[in-house]
Design an enzyme around this catalytic site. Structure first.
Site, PDB file in Angstrom:
ATOM      1  N   HIS A  15      -7.370  -8.009  -2.801  1.00 15.32           N
ATOM      2  CA  HIS A  15      -8.684  -7.363  -2.543  1.00 15.32           C
ATOM      3  C   HIS A  15      -8.747  -5.783  -2.745  1.00 15.32           C
ATOM      4  O   HIS A  15      -7.616  -5.398  -2.816  1.00 15.32           O
ATOM      5  CB  HIS A  15      -9.252  -7.352  -1.060  1.00 15.32           C
ATOM      6  CG  HIS A  15      -8.496  -7.037  -0.042  1.00 15.32           C
ATOM      7  ND1 HIS A  15      -7.371  -7.456   0.500  1.00 15.32           N
ATOM      8  CD2 HIS A  15      -8.660  -5.602   0.716  1.00 15.32           C
ATOM      9  CE1 HIS A  15      -6.770  -6.814   1.413  1.00 15.32           C
ATOM     10  NE2 HIS A  15      -7.326  -5.703   1.346  1.00 15.32           N
ATOM     11  N   TYR A  25      -0.771  -9.937   0.428  1.00  6.12           N
ATOM     12  CA  TYR A  25       0.101  -9.353   1.260  1.00  6.12           C
ATOM     13  C   TYR A  25       0.004 -10.208   2.895  1.00  6.12           C
ATOM     14  O   TYR A  25      -1.039 -10.487   3.000  1.00  6.12           O
ATOM     15  CB  TYR A  25       0.087  -8.015   1.284  1.00  6.12           C
ATOM     16  CG  TYR A  25      -1.289  -7.270   1.789  1.00  6.12           C
ATOM     17  CD1 TYR A  25      -1.350  -7.128   3.271  1.00  6.12           C
ATOM     18  CD2 TYR A  25      -2.122  -6.772   1.094  1.00  6.12           C
ATOM     19  CE1 TYR A  25      -2.469  -6.563   3.843  1.00  6.12           C
ATOM     20  CE2 TYR A  25      -3.367  -6.120   1.461  1.00  6.12           C
ATOM     21  CZ  TYR A  25      -3.432  -6.199   3.018  1.00  6.12           C
ATOM     22  OH  TYR A  25      -4.633  -5.644   3.452  1.00  6.12           O
ATOM     23  N   ARG A  76      -3.340 -11.686   3.465  1.00  6.10           N
ATOM     24  CA  ARG A  76      -4.615 -11.115   3.036  1.00  6.10           C
ATOM     25  C   ARG A  76      -4.816 -11.729   1.453  1.00  6.10           C
ATOM     26  O   ARG A  76      -3.916 -11.519   0.789  1.00  6.10           O
ATOM     27  CB  ARG A  76      -4.733  -9.882   3.131  1.00  6.10           C
ATOM     28  CG  ARG A  76      -4.979  -9.163   4.587  1.00  6.10           C
ATOM     29  CD  ARG A  76      -5.942  -9.472   5.342  1.00  6.10           C
ATOM     30  NE  ARG A  76      -7.413  -9.735   4.637  1.00  6.10           N
ATOM     31  CZ  ARG A  76      -8.279  -8.914   4.344  1.00  6.10           C
ATOM     32  NH1 ARG A  76      -7.984  -7.721   4.265  1.00  6.10           N
ATOM     33  NH2 ARG A  76      -9.459  -9.438   3.946  1.00  6.10           N
ATOM     34  N   HIS A 103     -10.570  -2.496  -1.575  1.00  3.13           N
ATOM     35  CA  HIS A 103     -11.571  -1.872  -0.579  1.00  3.13           C
ATOM     36  C   HIS A 103     -12.661  -0.943  -1.316  1.00  3.13           C
ATOM     37  O   HIS A 103     -12.123  -0.181  -2.357  1.00  3.13           O
ATOM     38  CB  HIS A 103     -10.807  -0.983   0.594  1.00  3.13           C
ATOM     39  CG  HIS A 103      -9.874  -1.680   1.324  1.00  3.13           C
ATOM     40  ND1 HIS A 103     -10.103  -2.026   2.360  1.00  3.13           N
ATOM     41  CD2 HIS A 103      -8.623  -1.873   1.217  1.00  3.13           C
ATOM     42  CE1 HIS A 103      -9.156  -2.937   2.976  1.00  3.13           C
ATOM     43  NE2 HIS A 103      -8.344  -2.710   2.138  1.00  3.13           N
ATOM     44  N   TYR A 117       0.910  -1.346   0.022  1.00  2.67           N
ATOM     45  CA  TYR A 117      -0.076   0.108   0.142  1.00  2.67           C
ATOM     46  C   TYR A 117       0.836   1.211   0.090  1.00  2.67           C
ATOM     47  O   TYR A 117       2.108   1.114   0.605  1.00  2.67           O
ATOM     48  CB  TYR A 117      -0.867  -0.063   1.247  1.00  2.67           C
ATOM     49  CG  TYR A 117      -2.149  -0.607   1.292  1.00  2.67           C
ATOM     50  CD1 TYR A 117      -3.297  -0.488   0.718  1.00  2.67           C
ATOM     51  CD2 TYR A 117      -1.935  -2.055   1.691  1.00  2.67           C
ATOM     52  CE1 TYR A 117      -4.506  -1.216   0.547  1.00  2.67           C
ATOM     53  CE2 TYR A 117      -3.207  -3.184   1.713  1.00  2.67           C
ATOM     54  CZ  TYR A 117      -4.237  -2.575   1.160  1.00  2.67           C
ATOM     55  OH  TYR A 117      -5.340  -3.358   1.289  1.00  2.67           O
TER      56      TYR A 117
END
Lengths: 178, 239
Positions: free
Chosen positions: B157, B144, B154, B159, B105
């Site tokens: 995905h 990640y 995770r 958000h 991120y």
């Protein structure tokens, strides 16, 4: 009519800061608006520690108790900082119609999102200078315990209202199912 | 004024329980008390209508926000925002944010030792059209690791944040990719206990919307709560 299944909620996670906040987000009204006041507070977890990755959103009526009219945005969004603090600039809302012909005391609807919250939690901010209106408000009346009821009423200091949110444990804020 | 038509309440089992011990961050953050049920008043059935005037730019193409092209697999993500009565929700804000193709991120606190991409931030906003349609062009995010449990990862995905048209409709969710082998060990995905509801968070590969020689497409429809009232009693939604 056939109904469609709802999309489930998921947590906002720890990394929303580059996606959801924006510079104008904390301003439910523009700076310089007559009557503008800061509504601010902290978000605390079950250990009393600040929640540094929460996001606050507010929704409210204008001073005449009207929603979304005349360019009044009435919505604000603010992430918490390292101390769990958030602040929005707004004006105090007017009283708004309630169920069964009643009148609701002035209030601000609030959503709290955070890492560790799989769905938002919802609460309301009422105002300490509305004692009579608060005493007649359907939602406040339905909170029988005065200690719990007090979690829904902001404090006041010069130029600001203060509303702390305790997610869990002692002093836990009353959250609402809507 | 008479009483207003409320919205359907959330169906049992659709949303995750806030206290989901498998997801460690819930332990000090999930409230202990049952929330107080309140009636739907004007406060709950109205909501903000944010649009162009509230943002400097609405940007639905996450691959063109910098000087060059981001690395990774370009994809199209599109769908409709509907209410549970099957009616489209027009002109409503859809916000997305995600990791880059390497699973990193663009956030100061992301410590995953995977490369940042100078050509990818990973945030976008758009409004649905008159039929509730939205679309983004982006890069398929990577999986990640996180420290929730041993060897926790995770699933990939994106958000999603939806305002809807009423305060009661507000939702933040995550879109997953079909067939992800990481589903089984992910406590956030599995916090939704109803497997039918859980599957609604998984996008469908969409060959029809895939653009030849350009990008694979995924379809992700999002369903928000609808009114209790039948449509002909509900002039507000017939605009």
């Amino acid at each position: 009519m056939s109904t469609r299944g709802l999309t489930p909620s998921q947590t906002v996670g720890p990394f929303f800061a580059f996606g959801l906040p924006w510079p104008g987000g904390p301003y439910a009204v523009p700076e310089g608006t007559p009557g503008a006041v800061w509504l601010r507070g902290r978000v605390l977890d079950g250990a009393g520690d600040p929640v540094s990755d929460a996001l606050i959103e507010t929704w409210q009526a204008d001073p005449q108790g009207r929603y979304a009219v005349g360019g009044f945005r009435g919505f604000a969004r603010c992430p918490t900082n390292a101390d769990g603090r958030w602040a929005i600039l707004t004006v105090k809302p007017g009283a708004v119609p309630g169920p069964g012909g009643t009148t609701q005391a002035p209030h601000v609807a609030m959503s709290v999102f955070a890492r560790g919250l799989l769905n938002r939690v919802v609460t309301r901010v009422y105002f300490p200078d509305e004692v009579d209106a608060n005493a007649a408000d359907t939602v406040l009346i339905s909170v029988a315990d005065p200690v719990l009821r007090a979690t829904l009423v902001a404090g006041a200091v010069e130029g600001a209202y203060i509303f702390d949110i305790r997610l869990q444990g002692e002093g836990e804020t009353v959250f609402l199912a809507i | 004024m008479g009483d207003i038509a409320g919205y359907r309440r959330d169906t049992d089992g659709v949303h995750p329980p806030l206290a989901s011990p498998g997801y460690a961050s819930t332990r000090l953050r999930a409230p202990c008390r049952t929330p107080l049920m309140i009636p739907h008043t004007l406060t709950e059935v109205t909501g903000p209508a944010l649009g162009e005037r509230d943002f400097s730019a609405l940007d639905a193409d996450l691959t063109r926000q910098h000087g060059g092209e981001p690395l990774g697999e370009r994809i199209i993500v599109h769908g409709r925002v509907l209410d549970s009565n099957g009616r489209p929700i027009p002109h409503t804000l859809v916000e997305v944010w995600q990791a880059n193709a390497a699973g990193r991120y663009a956030h100061d606190l992301d410590r995953h030792p995977a490369p940042l991409d100078p050509n990818f931030t990973g945030a976008g906003r758009c409004l649905t059209d008159a039929e509730g349609r939205y679309g983004f062009v982006t890069i398929r995010p990577g999986a990640y690791p996180w420290k929730n449990h041993h060897n926790a990862w995770r699933p990939a995905h994106i958000h999603f944040s939806l305002l809807g048209r009423a305060f009661v409709q507000r939702i933040v969710t995550q879109m997953y990719f079909p067939g992800d082998p990481l589903f089984g060990q992910d406590p956030i995905f599995n916090s939704v206990r109803d497997p039918v509801a859980r599957d609604r968070m998984v996008a469908a590969f969409d060959l029809d919307a895939t653009e030849p020689e350009w990008a694979l497409a995924y379809r992700f429809d999002i369903v928000l709560r609808g009114r209790e009232a039948t449509p002909f009693e509900d002039p507000e939604e017939d605009e």
